[in-house]
Design a protein around this motif. Structure first.
Motif, mmCIF file in Angstrom:
data_model
loop_
_atom_site.group_PDB
_atom_site.id
_atom_site.type_symbol
_atom_site.label_atom_id
_atom_site.label_comp_id
_atom_site.label_asym_id
_atom_site.label_seq_id
_atom_site.Cartn_x
_atom_site.Cartn_y
_atom_site.Cartn_z
ATOM 1 N N TYR A 1 -4.353 -0.791 -2.747
ATOM 2 C CA TYR A 1 -5.196 0.162 -3.327
ATOM 3 C C TYR A 1 -5.149 1.391 -2.225
ATOM 4 O O TYR A 1 -4.827 2.526 -2.678
ATOM 5 C CB TYR A 1 -6.722 -0.352 -3.407
ATOM 6 N N LYS A 2 -5.105 1.184 -1.084
ATOM 7 C CA LYS A 2 -5.166 2.111 -0.025
ATOM 8 C C LYS A 2 -3.825 2.862 0.016
ATOM 9 O O LYS A 2 -3.657 3.934 0.028
ATOM 10 C CB LYS A 2 -5.477 1.766 1.341
ATOM 11 N N ILE A 3 -2.668 1.982 -0.145
ATOM 12 C CA ILE A 3 -1.424 2.843 -0.351
ATOM 13 C C ILE A 3 -1.414 3.487 -1.535
ATOM 14 O O ILE A 3 -0.890 4.606 -1.506
ATOM 15 C CB ILE A 3 -0.222 1.740 -0.421
ATOM 16 N N LEU A 4 -1.927 3.250 -2.756
ATOM 17 C CA LEU A 4 -1.918 4.013 -3.822
ATOM 18 C C LEU A 4 -2.728 5.323 -3.827
ATOM 19 O O LEU A 4 -2.360 6.192 -4.577
ATOM 20 C CB LEU A 4 -2.556 3.066 -5.237
ATOM 21 N N LYS A 5 -3.919 5.052 -3.310
ATOM 22 C CA LYS A 5 -4.394 6.289 -2.943
ATOM 23 C C LYS A 5 -3.857 7.584 -2.236
ATOM 24 O O LYS A 5 -3.902 8.534 -2.362
ATOM 25 C CB LYS A 5 -5.770 6.031 -2.101
ATOM 26 N N GLN A 6 -2.948 6.955 -0.963
ATOM 27 C CA GLN A 6 -2.069 7.760 -0.463
ATOM 28 C C GLN A 6 -1.181 8.415 -1.318
ATOM 29 O O GLN A 6 -0.878 9.728 -1.166
ATOM 30 C CB GLN A 6 -1.417 6.963 0.730
ATOM 31 N N LEU A 7 -0.580 7.733 -2.142
ATOM 32 C CA LEU A 7 0.600 8.086 -3.190
ATOM 33 C C LEU A 7 -0.197 9.034 -4.102
ATOM 34 O O LEU A 7 0.447 10.361 -4.415
ATOM 35 C CB LEU A 7 1.070 7.125 -3.771
ATOM 36 N N GLU A 8 -1.431 8.980 -4.392
ATOM 37 C CA GLU A 8 -2.154 10.163 -5.367
ATOM 38 C C GLU A 8 -2.506 11.243 -4.682
ATOM 39 O O GLU A 8 -2.114 12.378 -5.459
ATOM 40 C CB GLU A 8 -3.476 9.465 -5.784
ATOM 41 N N VAL A 9 -2.857 11.148 -3.505
ATOM 42 C CA VAL A 9 -3.190 12.465 -2.421
ATOM 43 C C VAL A 9 -1.886 13.164 -2.477
ATOM 44 O O VAL A 9 -1.635 14.695 -2.610
ATOM 45 C CB VAL A 9 -3.912 12.135 -1.448
ATOM 46 N N PHE A 10 -0.736 12.626 -2.027
ATOM 47 C CA PHE A 10 0.632 13.241 -1.966
ATOM 48 C C PHE A 10 1.054 13.845 -3.084
ATOM 49 O O PHE A 10 1.366 15.084 -2.983
ATOM 50 C CB PHE A 10 1.607 12.353 -1.448
ATOM 51 N N ASN A 11 1.194 13.223 -4.206
ATOM 52 C CA ASN A 11 1.195 13.905 -5.578
ATOM 53 C C ASN A 11 0.583 15.230 -5.924
ATOM 54 O O ASN A 11 1.260 16.250 -6.273
ATOM 55 C CB ASN A 11 0.915 12.716 -6.920
ATOM 56 N N TYR A 12 -0.864 14.943 -5.650
ATOM 57 C CA TYR A 12 -1.744 16.432 -6.030
ATOM 58 C C TYR A 12 -1.465 17.243 -4.926
ATOM 59 O O TYR A 12 -1.226 18.501 -5.299
ATOM 60 C CB TYR A 12 -2.944 15.934 -5.642
ATOM 61 N N LYS A 13 -1.072 16.960 -3.803
ATOM 62 C CA LYS A 13 -0.817 18.269 -2.583
ATOM 63 C C LYS A 13 0.441 18.753 -2.966
ATOM 64 O O LYS A 13 0.634 19.832 -2.278
ATOM 65 C CB LYS A 13 -1.058 17.615 -1.202
ATOM 66 N N ASN A 14 1.322 18.113 -3.447
ATOM 67 C CA ASN A 14 2.787 18.506 -3.537
ATOM 68 C C ASN A 14 3.321 19.167 -4.937
ATOM 69 O O ASN A 14 4.286 19.746 -5.250
ATOM 70 C CB ASN A 14 3.853 17.367 -3.391
ATOM 71 N N ALA A 15 2.241 19.410 -5.697
ATOM 72 C CA ALA A 15 2.225 19.781 -7.140
ATOM 73 C C ALA A 15 2.002 21.516 -7.041
ATOM 74 O O ALA A 15 1.117 21.845 -5.887
ATOM 75 C CB ALA A 15 1.211 19.227 -8.143
ATOM 76 N N ASP A 16 2.714 22.409 -7.675
ATOM 77 C CA ASP A 16 2.373 23.688 -7.912
ATOM 78 C C ASP A 16 1.331 24.085 -8.706
ATOM 79 O O ASP A 16 0.539 24.842 -9.012
ATOM 80 C CB ASP A 16 3.679 24.515 -8.306
ATOM 81 N N LEU A 17 1.270 23.137 -9.858
ATOM 82 C CA LEU A 17 0.268 23.182 -10.990
ATOM 83 C C LEU A 17 -0.028 21.832 -11.601
ATOM 84 O O LEU A 17 0.843 20.911 -11.561
ATOM 85 C CB LEU A 17 0.928 24.114 -12.286
ATOM 86 N N ILE A 18 -1.278 21.598 -11.620
ATOM 87 C CA ILE A 18 -1.543 20.330 -12.436
ATOM 88 C C ILE A 18 -2.418 20.733 -13.895
ATOM 89 O O ILE A 18 -3.384 21.426 -13.745
ATOM 90 C CB ILE A 18 -2.618 19.525 -11.357
ATOM 91 N N LEU A 19 -1.749 19.853 -14.698
ATOM 92 C CA LEU A 19 -2.467 19.605 -15.794
ATOM 93 C C LEU A 19 -3.472 18.419 -16.088
ATOM 94 O O LEU A 19 -2.981 17.394 -15.809
ATOM 95 C CB LEU A 19 -1.596 19.768 -17.098
ATOM 96 N N GLY A 20 -4.588 18.538 -16.250
ATOM 97 C CA GLY A 20 -5.554 17.438 -16.393
ATOM 98 C C GLY A 20 -6.213 17.500 -17.760
ATOM 99 O O GLY A 20 -6.485 18.431 -18.349
#
Length: 386
Positions: free
Chosen positions: A156-175
């Motif tokens: 779970y902790k690893i997945l949380k890190q992946l989640e944060v990485f994805n958000y921080k490396n996006a230029d635009l996020i569609l939610g």
């Protein structure tokens, strides 16, 4: 025209909200971009490569002005977490191979979840010249924890890190919900955020008047028969004295639901399996109410069925909590039952009165939907910021 690539784990002919959402997005963008879609060989929700694609390592075709690249995946719907992980890794490895041998355009939309697949794209496609757009439809891994599919351990902790990485490396996020955007805003201020609801792009159907020979309320569920929806538990807990339950779809609980229906032939439950989406829309018009259940309230989740059923003029019985409940109330689209409270669900059904002005009520819902859930307006706003 500029090229734009969409990388997704789901795409037609697969069924479900995810594939429909990405198809409508891709199709809508073809008026402004040469759209290329990269997706696995179709396998969802059966967990088996569809027969027309079996034996292929990959395929490439033009489908409605969209270049669709289908690549290899180890398909499985196993409940074993290691097999599920291997399936996701297989698609990630296929994507890396695809990236090596193909030119990637300067605008890429990446679907998330699955987190691991999204991470593969965000990691390998990072470039100052490239705009990465992350399309977030659910908040993993927190949604998985709320569903009981994940525990708060090392994974779970690893997945949380992946989640944060994805958000921080996006230029635009569609939610697809305000809750998703609020969650991301707490993590990073870097990307621009855009509320992109899953509005269906469908023609306006003619509302028909229904009649019932037995005076029972005809309730319909259509969609994925997965753990999150809890349709088996719904079947087991409904009071059938004054209702019929009609079920369309397929998924993990399908066999258990069919077995329950067969073992309880005295109950007014009717199972039809999976049918084509256009045929489904025609079938839905003959029902009184559509039920939208979730086994547990999932933060960030807004079932896309809300917008689809509203455009069909179908009143809804919402049983999932969260932001979806807010939308039902705001636009007066139906009734609310407390998530997980089957006594309240049954009492809500008993109090529902559709005997007067039924067809007028459906038309009112449809009018609101086509005014407020406008796919073209939303798409035009998105194109301005892409």
């Amino acid at each position: 025209m500029q090229e734009l690539m969409i990388i997704t784990s789901y795409f037609p002919p697969e069924i479900g909200a995810a594939s429909n959402r990405i198809y409508h997005l891709a199709n809508g963008l073809t008026s402004h971009y040469n759209v290329r879609v990269v997706t696995p060989l179709p396998n969802y929700p059966t967990g088996k490569i569809f027969s027309e694609y079996k034996g292929n390592f990959s395929s490439k075709a033009i489908e409605e002005n969209i270049e669709v690249n289908r690549i290899w995946i180890y398909a499985s719907k196993s409940k074993n977490k290691f097999i599920r992980l291997f399936a996701m890794l297989s698609y990630s490895f296929s994507l890396i191979w695809f990236f090596i041998w193909n030119k990637i355009p300067n605008k890429v939309i990446v679907q998330s979840p699955p987190l691991l697949v999204a991470f593969t794209c965000m990691f390998f496609l990072r470039s100052k010249k490239r705009k990465l757009i992350l399309n977030v439809s659910d908040l993993w891994p927190s949604a998985g924890y709320e569903l009981g599919a994940l525990k708060k351990n090392l994974s779970y902790k690893i997945l949380k890190q992946l989640e944060v990485f994805n958000y921080k490396n996006a230029d635009l996020i569609l939610g697809q919900s305000n809750e998703i955007l609020s969650h991301i805003e707490k993590i990073t201020k870097k990307p621009d955020l855009f509320l992109y609801r899953n509005y269906p792009n469908i023609e306006r159907p003619v509302i028909i008047e229904n009649s019932s020979e037995n005076n029972k309320l005809k309730i319909v569920y259509a969609g994925l028969l997965g753990v999150a929806q809890g349709i088996l538990k719904l079947c087991q807990n409904l009071n059938y004295d004054t209702i019929e339950l009609h079920i369309y779809g397929s998924g993990a609980e399908e066999n258990e639901i069919k077995a329950f229906v067969k073992a309880n032939s005295n109950l007014s439950i009717f199972f039809y399996g999976r049918i084509d989406r256009k045929e489904l829309h025609k079938a839905l018009l003959k029902y009184d109410v559509a039920i939208i259940p979730l086994l547990n309230r999932i933060y960030g989740s807004v079932p896309s069925k809300i917008f689809e059923y509203a455009k069909l003029g179908l009143p809804m019985l919402y049983f999932g909590g969260g932001e979806g409940e807010t939308i039902i109330k705001e636009y007066d689209l139906g009734w609310i039952a407390e998530v997980g409270n089957y006594n309240h669900l049954n009492s809500t059904i008993r109090l529902m009165d559709l005997s007067s002005n039924g067809i007028e009520r459906k038309r009112e819902i449809q009018d609101k939907a086509f005014e407020n859930f406008n796919f073209d307006k939303q798409l035009a706003s998105l194109i301005e910021i892409l």
